[in-house]
Motif scaffolding. Structure first.
Motif, PDB file in Angstrom:
ATOM      1  N   ARG A  96      23.228 -27.561 -26.918  1.00  0.00           N
ATOM      2  CA  ARG A  96      22.006 -28.017 -26.260  1.00  0.00           C
ATOM      3  C   ARG A  96      20.880 -28.117 -27.282  1.00  0.00           C
ATOM      4  O   ARG A  96      20.486 -27.127 -27.895  1.00  0.00           O
ATOM      5  CB  ARG A  96      21.613 -27.054 -25.145  1.00  0.00           C
ATOM      6  CG  ARG A  96      20.488 -27.587 -24.249  1.00  0.00           C
ATOM      7  CD  ARG A  96      20.040 -26.534 -23.245  1.00  0.00           C
ATOM      8  NE  ARG A  96      21.134 -26.065 -22.409  1.00  0.00           N
ATOM      9  CZ  ARG A  96      21.562 -26.685 -21.314  1.00  0.00           C
ATOM     10  NH1 ARG A  96      20.991 -27.820 -20.936  1.00  0.00           N
ATOM     11  NH2 ARG A  96      22.554 -26.180 -20.603  1.00  0.00           N
ATOM     12  N   SER A  99      14.329 -28.488 -26.752  1.00  0.00           N
ATOM     13  CA  SER A  99      13.521 -29.361 -25.907  1.00  0.00           C
ATOM     14  C   SER A  99      12.294 -29.876 -26.648  1.00  0.00           C
ATOM     15  O   SER A  99      11.706 -30.899 -26.271  1.00  0.00           O
ATOM     16  CB  SER A  99      13.085 -28.612 -24.638  1.00  0.00           C
ATOM     17  OG  SER A  99      12.377 -27.430 -24.974  1.00  0.00           O
ATOM     18  N   GLY A 125      24.786 -32.977 -27.700  1.00  0.00           N
ATOM     19  CA  GLY A 125      24.058 -32.228 -26.694  1.00  0.00           C
ATOM     20  C   GLY A 125      24.946 -31.141 -26.110  1.00  0.00           C
ATOM     21  O   GLY A 125      25.971 -30.762 -26.692  1.00  0.00           O
ATOM     22  N   TRP A 126      24.533 -30.636 -24.939  1.00  0.00           N
ATOM     23  CA  TRP A 126      25.280 -29.555 -24.285  1.00  0.00           C
ATOM     24  C   TRP A 126      26.730 -29.949 -24.039  1.00  0.00           C
ATOM     25  O   TRP A 126      27.023 -31.085 -23.659  1.00  0.00           O
ATOM     26  CB  TRP A 126      24.597 -29.210 -22.966  1.00  0.00           C
ATOM     27  CG  TRP A 126      25.295 -28.140 -22.181  1.00  0.00           C
ATOM     28  CD1 TRP A 126      25.188 -26.798 -22.334  1.00  0.00           C
ATOM     29  CD2 TRP A 126      26.230 -28.339 -21.107  1.00  0.00           C
ATOM     30  NE1 TRP A 126      25.981 -26.133 -21.429  1.00  0.00           N
ATOM     31  CE2 TRP A 126      26.634 -27.057 -20.662  1.00  0.00           C
ATOM     32  CE3 TRP A 126      26.756 -29.468 -20.482  1.00  0.00           C
ATOM     33  CZ2 TRP A 126      27.529 -26.882 -19.628  1.00  0.00           C
ATOM     34  CZ3 TRP A 126      27.660 -29.298 -19.453  1.00  0.00           C
ATOM     35  CH2 TRP A 126      28.039 -28.018 -19.030  1.00  0.00           C
ATOM     36  N   ASP A 128      30.317 -28.828 -22.074  1.00  0.00           N
ATOM     37  CA  ASP A 128      30.935 -28.007 -21.036  1.00  0.00           C
ATOM     38  C   ASP A 128      31.949 -27.047 -21.663  1.00  0.00           C
ATOM     39  O   ASP A 128      32.673 -27.416 -22.585  1.00  0.00           O
ATOM     40  CB  ASP A 128      31.631 -28.912 -20.013  1.00  0.00           C
ATOM     41  CG  ASP A 128      32.061 -28.148 -18.772  1.00  0.00           C
ATOM     42  OD1 ASP A 128      33.058 -27.400 -18.856  1.00  0.00           O
ATOM     43  OD2 ASP A 128      31.415 -28.302 -17.727  1.00  0.00           O
TER      44      ASP A 128
END
Length: 239
Positions: A96, A99, A125-126, A128
């Motif tokens: 992640r 921000s 990005g993030w 799973d």
């Protein structure tokens, strides 16, 4: 009565910084989940699906983790740019993203642009949890230049997946990487770049480290973690 911790490095810190007697501190290692295991590329449907879903290249160097300063992602990007691998082996940076850009968690994307490697670096990005085993398996090597970890579970997960590791000396990563890792000084950008080049260009070195890493990772198990923890509680209870 007793302090349980998950690496010898963490135990040394607890004894040194908190002044706790050595005989009260016990190391009980963590382990990688059984889903982290090697699978032949020819039969790895899960890897094929994850590669398609995340738009991954056929082969890549991998970083998976956070972006606070101890992780040294800017240093990783600089070493990758210096390595000359940008035209040969993409770098996948998973996790992640911050921000906002800050001194504590710098955004790696503008850094990649400033280094001129934005076309060779893919930010997923993030990711799973279910996709992580295949992500490790598809990597040529896992590069984790963190300067401080209490355990370093991503390193063990990579080794259990059959992927060799590049990590830094210090904290717990030396004992967790064991014979499956190439270890470099955390401040030596050239050594980090050279380690990446070696694992990209030297098939025999990669296979040797991958094999040794699998054996090493096999020494860690959640059954052992649970058994040793239960035993520690019983010993304290029974005096």
């Amino acid at each position: 009565d007793r302090v349980l911790t998950d690496s010898r490095a963490a135990a040394r810190d607890i004894i040194s910084h908190l002044g706790i007697a050595e005989d009260r501190v016990q190391v009980i290692y963590l382990a990688a989940d059984a889903t982290f295991r090697p699978v032949s590329r020819e039969t790895d449907d899960e890897l094929a699906a994850v590669r398609q879903r995340l738009h991954l290249p056929e082969e890549y160097l991998l970083y998976l983790g956070g972006f606070d300063r101890r992780k040294q992602v800017p240093e990783l990007l600089a070493a990758y740019a210096h390595s000359g691998l940008a035209t040969q082996m993409p770098l996948v940076v998973a996790g992640r993203l911050p921000s906002s850009d800050s001194a504590f968690s710098p955004d790696p994307r503008p850094i990649a642009r400033e280094l001129g490697i934005q076309d060779a670096v893919q930010f997923t990005g993030w990711v799973d949890e279910a996709d992580k085993p295949a992500l490790y398996r598809g990597a040529r090597a896992f590069v984790f230049p963190s300067v401080y970890e209490g355990f370093g579970l991503p390193v063990l997960e990579a080794l259990a997946s059959g992927t060799p590791v590049i990590a830094c000396h210090g904290s717990s990563l030396e004992e967790i990487a064991g014979p499956g890792g190439l270890l470099v000084d955390a401040t030596d950008s050239e050594a980090l770049a050279d380690a990446m080049r070696r694992l990209v260009l030297d098939d025999s070195l990669r296979e040797s480290l991958a094999g040794a890493g699998l054996v090493h990772a096999g020494q860690f198990s959640w059954d052992a973690t649970a058994s040793q923890t239960a035993r520690a509680y019983r010993e304290v209870r029974d005096g």
